[in-house]
Motif scaffolding. Structure first.
Motif, PDB file in Angstrom:
ATOM      1  N   ASP A   1      36.380  43.413  36.141  1.00 19.01           N
ATOM      2  CA  ASP A   1      36.304  41.970  35.887  1.00 19.01           C
ATOM      3  C   ASP A   1      34.862  41.552  35.613  1.00 19.01           C
ATOM      4  OD1 ASP A   1      39.014  41.776  36.258  1.00 19.01           O
ATOM      5  OD2 ASP A   1      38.876  41.067  38.333  1.00 19.01           O
ATOM      6  N   TRP A   2      33.933  42.093  36.393  1.00 24.12           N
ATOM      7  CA  TRP A   2      32.524  41.762  36.208  1.00 24.12           C
ATOM      8  C   TRP A   2      32.022  42.224  34.839  1.00 24.12           C
ATOM      9  CZ3 TRP A   2      29.051  38.525  37.114  1.00 24.12           C
ATOM     10  CH2 TRP A   2      27.678  38.800  37.109  1.00 24.12           C
ATOM     11  N   GLU A   3      32.422  43.401  34.430  1.00 24.73           N
ATOM     12  CA  GLU A   3      32.001  43.896  33.124  1.00 24.73           C
ATOM     13  C   GLU A   3      32.570  43.041  32.001  1.00 24.73           C
ATOM     14  OE1 GLU A   3      29.769  46.182  32.409  1.00 24.73           O
ATOM     15  OE2 GLU A   3      29.418  46.399  34.565  1.00 24.73           O
TER      16      GLU A   3
ATOM     17  N   GLN B   1      23.560  39.490  44.499  1.00 23.28           N
ATOM     18  CA  GLN B   1      24.629  39.534  43.506  1.00 23.28           C
ATOM     19  C   GLN B   1      25.314  38.185  43.347  1.00 23.28           C
ATOM     20  OE1 GLN B   1      25.052  42.063  41.586  1.00 23.28           O
ATOM     21  NE2 GLN B   1      26.801  41.254  40.437  1.00 23.28           N
TER      22      GLN B   1
ATOM     23  N   LEU C   1      33.448  40.681  43.082  1.00 21.37           N
ATOM     24  CA  LEU C   1      34.298  40.813  41.911  1.00 21.37           C
ATOM     25  C   LEU C   1      34.573  42.291  41.648  1.00 21.37           C
ATOM     26  CD1 LEU C   1      32.603  38.251  39.491  1.00 21.37           C
ATOM     27  CD2 LEU C   1      34.992  38.176  40.209  1.00 21.37           C
TER      28      LEU C   1
ATOM     29  N   TYR D   1      26.524  36.189  40.009  1.00 21.62           N
ATOM     30  CA  TYR D   1      27.876  35.672  39.813  1.00 21.62           C
ATOM     31  C   TYR D   1      27.835  34.210  39.370  1.00 21.62           C
ATOM     32  CZ  TYR D   1      30.049  39.711  42.178  1.00 21.62           C
ATOM     33  OH  TYR D   1      30.494  40.969  42.517  1.00 21.62           O
TER      34      TYR D   1
ATOM     35  N   ARG E   1      22.976  38.057  30.429  1.00 23.01           N
ATOM     36  CA  ARG E   1      23.226  39.394  30.988  1.00 23.01           C
ATOM     37  C   ARG E   1      21.932  39.992  31.547  1.00 23.01           C
ATOM     38  NH1 ARG E   1      26.420  39.978  26.329  1.00 23.01           N
ATOM     39  NH2 ARG E   1      24.840  41.276  25.283  1.00 23.01           N
TER      40      ARG E   1
ATOM     41  N   ASP F   1      34.786  45.618  39.562  1.00 20.77           N
ATOM     42  CA  ASP F   1      33.850  46.085  38.539  1.00 20.77           C
ATOM     43  C   ASP F   1      34.354  45.781  37.130  1.00 20.77           C
ATOM     44  OD1 ASP F   1      32.150  47.009  40.471  1.00 20.77           O
ATOM     45  OD2 ASP F   1      32.760  49.113  40.309  1.00 20.77           O
TER      46      ASP F   1
END
Length: 228
Positions: free
Chosen positions: A17-19, A39, A13, A43, A30, A15
Motif C-alpha cells: 500500500d505504501w509503495e 515514518q 501501512l 505518512y 517521494r 508495504d
C-alpha cells in the motif's frame, strides 16, 4: 458546494500500500518522505497529497496520477489545469484534513492541541483576541487558544499570501450570534470544531457557506480510488 474531508493517519501501512501511495505523488514528495526521521511524518505528507489527488480527480473527471500542482509566490498550491478549483490541505498529529469546492477562496487548518505556554498569544494574536482569550475560564483557555490559532491559520491559507500577512494584523472573534468572523474582512465565513480530544479543526471560505459536517475518508478509500 464546499466539502470538508478528514482522514486519520494510520500507525502503520502495508508495504504494498505504501509503495502504491508513493507511486502516485510528485517526485519531490517521494524524496521528502524518504528524509523523514519518523515514518508517521512521511505518512502524513504522502497521504495528504494522495487524498488531494483522488478528491480533485473525482471533481474534474481526470486521473489522480495525472494531476499536476504548482504553488503561488507564497506557497499555496493550485491545480495547473484547473487553477479556478479551490482546495486546501492541512495535517497535524493523527489527522489530515482537506477543503475543496465552491467558487471562492478556501482554507483549512488542523492542529494537535498539545500543552502550550499561552504567553505566545502576546506575540501572534491581535489585542482583541488576547482580551478574548484571557476573558475565558482558565480551564478552557488552551482550547480557546487553539481555536483562535486554527481559525487564523485557515484565513491566512485561504487568502494565500502566507505570513506576509502578520498574524496580529487581523482578529477573528465570535459575534453576538456566536459565529466566528474576521473584523477586518467580513466577506469570510468560518467554522471551528474539535476533531477529537487532541485536535482542533478550522475552515474558512469567501462567501460560500461552509458545511457543518465533514466526510470521513479512510486510507482504504484512497487506495481503492487509486486502484480503479
Amino acid at each position: 458546494m464546499i466539502k470538508i474531508q478528514v482522514m486519520q493517519v494510520p500507525s502503520i501501512l502495508l508495504d504494498n500500500d505504501w509503495e502504491l501511495l508513493l507511486s502516485m505523488v510528485a517526485t519531490e514528495r517521494r524524496a521528502g518522505a524518504a528524509r523523514y526521521v519518523h515514518q508517521t511524518d512521511a505518512y502524513r505528507s504522502v497521504l495528504g497529497e494522495a487524498l488531494a489527488r483522488v478528491t480533485l480527480a473525482d471533481q474534474i473527471g481526470g486521473q489522480a496520477k495525472e494531476i499536476s500542482f504548482s504553488r503561488n509566490a507564497y506557497g499555496k498550491p493550485f491545480l495547473n489545469e484547473h487553477a479556478d478549483l479551490p482546495f486546501n490541505i492541512s495535517h497535524s498529529g493523527d489527522w489530515i484534513v482537506m477543503i475543496s469546492g465552491g467558487h471562492g477562496l478556501v482554507g483549512i487548518d488542523v492542529e494537535q492541541t498539545n500543552p502550550i505556554d499561552l504567553q505566545i498569544a502576546d506575540r501572534f494574536f491581535a489585542p482583541q483576541e488576547n482580551r478574548y482569550l484571557i476573558s475565558q475560564p482558565a480551564d478552557t483557555q488552551v482550547e480557546t487558544f487553539y481555536r483562535l490559532w486554527t481559525l487564523k491559520e485557515s484565513y491566512i491559507k485561504a487568502v494565500g499570501k502566507g505570513l506576509s500577512i502578520p498574524l496580529d494584523s487581523f482578529a477573528i472573534l465570535p459575534n453576538d450570534q456566536g459565529n466566528w468572523h474576521c473584523e477586518q474582512d467580513e466577506a469570510y465565513r468560518f467554522h471551528s470544531e474539535r476533531l477529537d480530544d487532541g485536535h482542533m479543526l478550522a475552515a474558512c471560505s469567501v462567501g460560500t457557506a461552509l458545511p457543518t459536517e465533514y466526510d470521513v475518508v479512510t486510507v482504504q478509500d484512497v487506495l481503492q480510488a487509486i486502484r480503479k
